[in-house]
Design a protein around this motif. Structure first.
Motif, PDB file in Angstrom:
ATOM      1  N   VAL A 151      -2.416 -19.467 -87.688  1.00  0.00           N
ATOM      2  CA  VAL A 151      -1.864 -19.638 -86.342  1.00  0.00           C
ATOM      3  C   VAL A 151      -1.544 -21.101 -86.068  1.00  0.00           C
ATOM      4  CG1 VAL A 151      -2.426 -19.500 -83.880  1.00  0.00           C
ATOM      5  CG2 VAL A 151      -2.943 -17.577 -85.376  1.00  0.00           C
ATOM      6  N   MET A 152      -2.442 -21.983 -86.471  1.00  0.00           N
ATOM      7  CA  MET A 152      -2.242 -23.414 -86.233  1.00  0.00           C
ATOM      8  C   MET A 152      -0.959 -23.911 -86.880  1.00  0.00           C
ATOM      9  SD  MET A 152      -4.588 -26.585 -87.577  1.00  0.00           S
ATOM     10  CE  MET A 152      -4.005 -26.294 -89.266  1.00  0.00           C
ATOM     11  N   GLY A 159       6.907 -20.473 -89.649  1.00  0.00           N
ATOM     12  CA  GLY A 159       7.193 -20.281 -91.063  1.00  0.00           C
ATOM     13  C   GLY A 159       6.115 -20.867 -91.950  1.00  0.00           C
ATOM     14  N   LEU A 160       5.446 -21.928 -91.480  1.00  0.00           N
ATOM     15  CA  LEU A 160       4.397 -22.541 -92.295  1.00  0.00           C
ATOM     16  C   LEU A 160       3.180 -21.625 -92.411  1.00  0.00           C
ATOM     17  CD1 LEU A 160       4.452 -26.289 -91.162  1.00  0.00           C
ATOM     18  CD2 LEU A 160       5.627 -25.198 -93.083  1.00  0.00           C
ATOM     19  N   GLY A 161       2.896 -20.869 -91.357  1.00  0.00           N
ATOM     20  CA  GLY A 161       1.803 -19.900 -91.423  1.00  0.00           C
ATOM     21  C   GLY A 161       2.075 -18.831 -92.462  1.00  0.00           C
ATOM     22  N   GLN A 162       3.352 -18.418 -92.564  1.00  0.00           N
ATOM     23  CA  GLN A 162       3.725 -17.426 -93.581  1.00  0.00           C
ATOM     24  C   GLN A 162       3.616 -18.018 -94.991  1.00  0.00           C
ATOM     25  OE1 GLN A 162       5.202 -17.608 -90.601  1.00  0.00           O
ATOM     26  NE2 GLN A 162       4.768 -15.535 -89.915  1.00  0.00           N
ATOM     27  N   HIS A 217      10.850 -16.756 -81.214  1.00  0.00           N
ATOM     28  CA  HIS A 217      10.732 -17.132 -82.622  1.00  0.00           C
ATOM     29  C   HIS A 217       9.333 -17.671 -82.902  1.00  0.00           C
ATOM     30  CE1 HIS A 217      13.203 -17.359 -86.191  1.00  0.00           C
ATOM     31  NE2 HIS A 217      12.728 -18.551 -86.483  1.00  0.00           N
ATOM     32  N   TYR A 218       8.852 -18.538 -82.038  1.00  0.00           N
ATOM     33  CA  TYR A 218       7.493 -19.070 -82.171  1.00  0.00           C
ATOM     34  C   TYR A 218       6.457 -17.960 -82.028  1.00  0.00           C
ATOM     35  CZ  TYR A 218       7.943 -24.167 -82.445  1.00  0.00           C
ATOM     36  OH  TYR A 218       8.160 -25.449 -82.879  1.00  0.00           O
ATOM     37  N   GLY A 219       6.656 -17.093 -81.029  1.00  0.00           N
ATOM     38  CA  GLY A 219       5.703 -16.015 -80.796  1.00  0.00           C
ATOM     39  C   GLY A 219       5.609 -15.076 -81.978  1.00  0.00           C
ATOM     40  N   PHE A 220       6.766 -14.697 -82.539  1.00  0.00           N
ATOM     41  CA  PHE A 220       6.753 -13.796 -83.685  1.00  0.00           C
ATOM     42  C   PHE A 220       6.066 -14.434 -84.885  1.00  0.00           C
ATOM     43  CE2 PHE A 220       8.822 -13.008 -87.785  1.00  0.00           C
ATOM     44  CZ  PHE A 220       8.439 -11.691 -87.998  1.00  0.00           C
ATOM     45  N   ALA A 221       6.414 -15.680 -85.201  1.00  0.00           N
ATOM     46  CA  ALA A 221       5.831 -16.353 -86.368  1.00  0.00           C
ATOM     47  C   ALA A 221       4.317 -16.444 -86.246  1.00  0.00           C
ATOM     48  CB  ALA A 221       6.439 -17.746 -86.529  1.00  0.00           C
ATOM     49  N   THR A 222       3.830 -16.730 -85.031  1.00  0.00           N
ATOM     50  CA  THR A 222       2.388 -16.842 -84.809  1.00  0.00           C
ATOM     51  C   THR A 222       1.695 -15.496 -84.961  1.00  0.00           C
ATOM     52  OG1 THR A 222       2.797 -18.666 -83.259  1.00  0.00           O
ATOM     53  CG2 THR A 222       0.638 -17.615 -83.175  1.00  0.00           C
ATOM     54  N   TYR A 223       2.249 -14.470 -84.315  1.00  0.00           N
ATOM     55  CA  TYR A 223       1.643 -13.134 -84.387  1.00  0.00           C
ATOM     56  C   TYR A 223       1.674 -12.584 -85.814  1.00  0.00           C
ATOM     57  CZ  TYR A 223       0.943  -8.141 -83.687  1.00  0.00           C
ATOM     58  OH  TYR A 223       0.475  -6.860 -83.774  1.00  0.00           O
TER      59      TYR A 223
END
Length: 262
Positions: A151-152, A159-162, A217-223
């Motif tokens: 998440v961070m 994308g970095l979380g992925q 976009h931010y919300g999707f990447a985080t979730y």
């Protein structure tokens, strides 16, 4: 870990580990997936690892939305200027936008229900799957990772979380489109003006139509990074438990129900 490969000897597999990422079946809430499709067509399918369908719907949303001026109309609606909101809409594009938007919601819901059924069947079948993949370009393996860290990194740059959890396809797609949204919305220039204390210039330079794409976009990447980290951890723990039971647990070991172990 095991050396099994998904060689189509079973009717269903719970997971597949490749150099591009870990794809797995697990129980999902159809309403949550449908909600993400409503927030941005394509997101629901990407959460299901239905990449081609997700990419097509996402790109369709961006192209048709910008040409139909949907985001511009929303901005005027937020300001209470309903007449202007109606005027800016391009009905030629809008009439194409609505059916595909509804299809994305319906199809993601339907697909989630089907995949939940397949998960239950795959769980009962309990066929082994590969948990390690190595190739000329990448190495991927089941491992336990921290959802908070995922998440961070996603909050820093989507994308970095992925990348942290090795969802390569989603990571590249999210990062590329983030750059496109940043560039067209001029948000980086606005941030620089804010640091300089020039609030009016920061507001003037922004392109609100493209800016509205960024929050979802931010919300999707985080979730997506959080949810998949949690599910990958569950998959790793179960695979490791099965491996230890098969190879190291005594064949005579039994747990008797209703009796205390002395």
């Amino acid at each position: 870990m095991n050396n099994y490969t998904n060689d189509n000897t079973a009717r269903r597999y719970k997971a597949h580990v490749s150099i591009l990422g870990t794809t797995q079946l697990h129980l999902r809430n159809p309403y949550i997936i449908a909600w993400w499709s409503a927030a941005f067509p394509g997101f629901g399918h990407l959460l299901l690892s239905k990449y081609l369908r997700g990419y097509a719907l996402f790109i369709w949303e961006v192209i048709v939305n910008t040409n139909a001026n949907v985001n511009a109309s929303m901005i005027y609606s937020f300001q209470g200027n309903i007449s202007m909101a109606k005027e800016v809409l391009d009905t030629r594009w809008l009439l194409m936008y609505i059916p595909v938007y509804l299809f994305a919601i319906w199809d993601s819901y339907r697909t989630t229900v089907d995949m939940n059924r397949f998960y239950v069947l795959a769980e009962r079948e309990e066929h082994r799957f590969n948990s390690f993949s190595i190739g000329a370009l990448e190495i991927n393996y089941l491992d336990k990772r921290n959802p908070v860290v995922a998440v961070m990194w996603s909050l820093f740059i989507p994308g970095l979380g992925q990348l942290y959890i090795h969802r390569i396809l989603t990571a590249f797609f999210v990062i590329i489109w983030l750059v496109i949204f940043y560039y067209n919305s001029h948000i980086q220039e606005a941030v620089v003006f804010l640091f300089l204390g020039k609030v009016k210039e920061a507001t003037a330079v922004l392109n609100p139509e493209w800016l509205l794409f960024i929050p979802s976009h931010y919300g999707f990447a985080t979730y997506d990074s959080y949810m998949n980290t949690v599910e990958n951890n569950k998959l790793f723990e179960k695979d490791l438990r099965n491996h230890l039971s098969e190879n190291y647990q005594s064949k005579a070991f039994r747990i008797l129900k209703g009796q205390k172990v002395k």
